[in-house]
Design a protein around this motif. Structure first.
Motif, short mmCIF file in Angstrom:
data_model
loop_
_atom_site.label_atom_id
_atom_site.label_comp_id
_atom_site.label_asym_id
_atom_site.label_seq_id
_atom_site.Cartn_x
_atom_site.Cartn_y
_atom_site.Cartn_z
N MET A 60 -22.44 -54.67 -0.42
CA MET A 60 -22.35 -54.65 -1.88
C MET A 60 -23.26 -55.73 -2.47
SD MET A 60 -19.01 -55.31 -4.31
CE MET A 60 -18.16 -53.90 -3.59
N ASP A 61 -23.95 -55.42 -3.55
CA ASP A 61 -24.80 -56.41 -4.21
C ASP A 61 -23.95 -57.53 -4.80
OD1 ASP A 61 -27.01 -54.89 -3.61
OD2 ASP A 61 -26.99 -53.83 -5.55
N PHE A 62 -24.58 -58.70 -4.96
CA PHE A 62 -23.90 -59.85 -5.56
C PHE A 62 -23.48 -59.51 -6.99
CE2 PHE A 62 -24.38 -63.44 -8.48
CZ PHE A 62 -23.39 -64.27 -7.99
N VAL A 63 -22.25 -59.90 -7.35
CA VAL A 63 -21.79 -59.77 -8.73
C VAL A 63 -21.37 -61.16 -9.21
CG1 VAL A 63 -21.08 -57.36 -8.64
CG2 VAL A 63 -19.48 -59.12 -7.89
N PRO A 64 -21.67 -61.50 -10.47
CA PRO A 64 -21.47 -62.87 -10.96
C PRO A 64 -20.07 -63.14 -11.50
CG PRO A 64 -22.59 -61.60 -12.61
CD PRO A 64 -22.39 -60.68 -11.44
N PHE A 65 -19.05 -62.64 -10.82
CA PHE A 65 -17.68 -62.94 -11.19
C PHE A 65 -16.83 -62.90 -9.92
CE2 PHE A 65 -18.61 -58.47 -12.18
CZ PHE A 65 -17.72 -57.81 -11.34
N ASP A 66 -15.68 -63.53 -9.99
CA ASP A 66 -14.79 -63.63 -8.84
C ASP A 66 -14.09 -62.30 -8.61
OD1 ASP A 66 -12.96 -64.29 -6.90
OD2 ASP A 66 -11.99 -65.89 -8.04
N THR A 67 -14.28 -61.72 -7.43
CA THR A 67 -13.72 -60.41 -7.14
C THR A 67 -12.49 -60.48 -6.24
OG1 THR A 67 -15.10 -60.10 -5.17
CG2 THR A 67 -16.02 -59.38 -7.29
N VAL A 68 -12.09 -61.66 -5.82
CA VAL A 68 -10.99 -61.81 -4.87
C VAL A 68 -9.69 -61.24 -5.46
CG1 VAL A 68 -9.54 -63.43 -3.58
CG2 VAL A 68 -12.00 -63.83 -3.77
N GLY A 69 -9.09 -60.32 -4.74
CA GLY A 69 -7.81 -59.76 -5.15
C GLY A 69 -7.89 -58.61 -6.13
N LEU A 70 -9.07 -58.24 -6.57
CA LEU A 70 -9.20 -57.15 -7.53
C LEU A 70 -9.04 -55.80 -6.83
CD1 LEU A 70 -12.32 -58.22 -9.67
CD2 LEU A 70 -9.90 -58.55 -10.22
N THR A 71 -8.35 -54.88 -7.49
CA THR A 71 -8.30 -53.51 -7.00
C THR A 71 -9.64 -52.84 -7.32
OG1 THR A 71 -7.46 -52.60 -9.07
CG2 THR A 71 -5.83 -53.43 -7.49
N ALA A 72 -9.84 -51.66 -6.75
CA ALA A 72 -11.09 -50.93 -7.03
C ALA A 72 -11.22 -50.63 -8.51
CB ALA A 72 -11.12 -49.64 -6.21
N SER A 73 -10.12 -50.26 -9.16
CA SER A 73 -10.15 -49.96 -10.59
C SER A 73 -10.47 -51.21 -11.41
CB SER A 73 -8.81 -49.37 -11.02
OG SER A 73 -8.77 -49.16 -12.41
N GLN A 74 -9.84 -52.32 -11.05
CA GLN A 74 -10.11 -53.58 -11.77
C GLN A 74 -11.55 -54.02 -11.57
OE1 GLN A 74 -7.01 -55.84 -9.93
NE2 GLN A 74 -5.52 -55.45 -11.56
N PHE A 75 -12.05 -53.89 -10.36
CA PHE A 75 -13.45 -54.25 -10.10
C PHE A 75 -14.38 -53.41 -10.97
CE2 PHE A 75 -17.48 -53.38 -8.07
CZ PHE A 75 -17.99 -54.66 -7.86
#
Length: 206
Positions: free
Chosen positions: A1-16
């Protein structure tokens, strides 16, 4: 996955997807840039006192504005009463925007006026009204700790910017030289764009 400029830890697929779509819309429309770690002192605002924990998942500067203004992706945690003495714990993701002002506004709270506000005002006249701007005063509820600073700062251009805000159910809070705007709705591209439009306008005016 490409870098994204926000914290993704714990996010569901929908939230991401919500985060990613919101970021992409802001990037295209406002040319935002990640800020890195900045302490925005959100604890200084009454709007966040309701929460048991507040964490910034991403922060972005709108570079084309004349003065500093930012979009924040915020994770909030809070609790409500459940059955009898138990609590229900909640977690949500919201968007807030912040701008730094050239003059001291004192402490101000601005939100859409409700019928309850109008009734309370009949008994306890604490709200600031602008006699020369009935449309604004009939639409928004304004509380301030320093009447003179509030009236001086909330000039016609500022009030017009508030009137033109397309986001519903928002709250604006000013703590002297810092202004935030947001609501308790879950993060979404459309609502975030409305907040960004307002905060950029304020940064160019104030």
């Amino acid at each position: 996955m490409d870098f994204v400029p926000f914290d993704t830890v714990g996010l569901t697929a929908s939230q991401f997807n919500d985060f990613h779509q919101t970021y992409n819309v802001l990037k295209e429309k406002f040319n935002i840039q990640p800020t890195g770690n900045i302490n925005f002192n959100l604890d200084d605002f009454e709007s966040f006192k309701f929460y048991t924990d507040v964490r910034i998942r991403g922060s972005f500067v709108i570079k084309r504005a004349k003065n500093d203004c930012y979009i924040l992706f915020v994770e909030v945690r809070y609790k409500t009463m459940g059955d009898k003495t138990s609590h229900v714990y909640h977690q949500d993701y919201q968007t807030w925007a912040i701008s730094y002002l050239k003059q001291d506004f004192g402490r101000i709270l601005i939100r859409r006026e409700t019928l309850a506000d109008k009734i309370v005002e009949l008994v306890h006249p604490v709200e600031i009204d602008f006699a020369e701007d009935k449309a604004f005063s009939n639409t928004f509820y304004v509380l301030a700790n320093d009447h003179q600073k509030a009236v001086a700062g909330m000039n016609r251009d500022f009030r017009n910017a508030v009137m033109d805000t397309r986001s519903d159910d928002f709250v604006i809070e000013i703590n002297e030289y810092s202004l935030i705007i947001g609501n308790r709705h879950t993060l979404s591209p459309e609502k975030t764009v409305h907040l960004a439009e307002f905060i950029e306008r304020v940064a160019n005016l104030c």
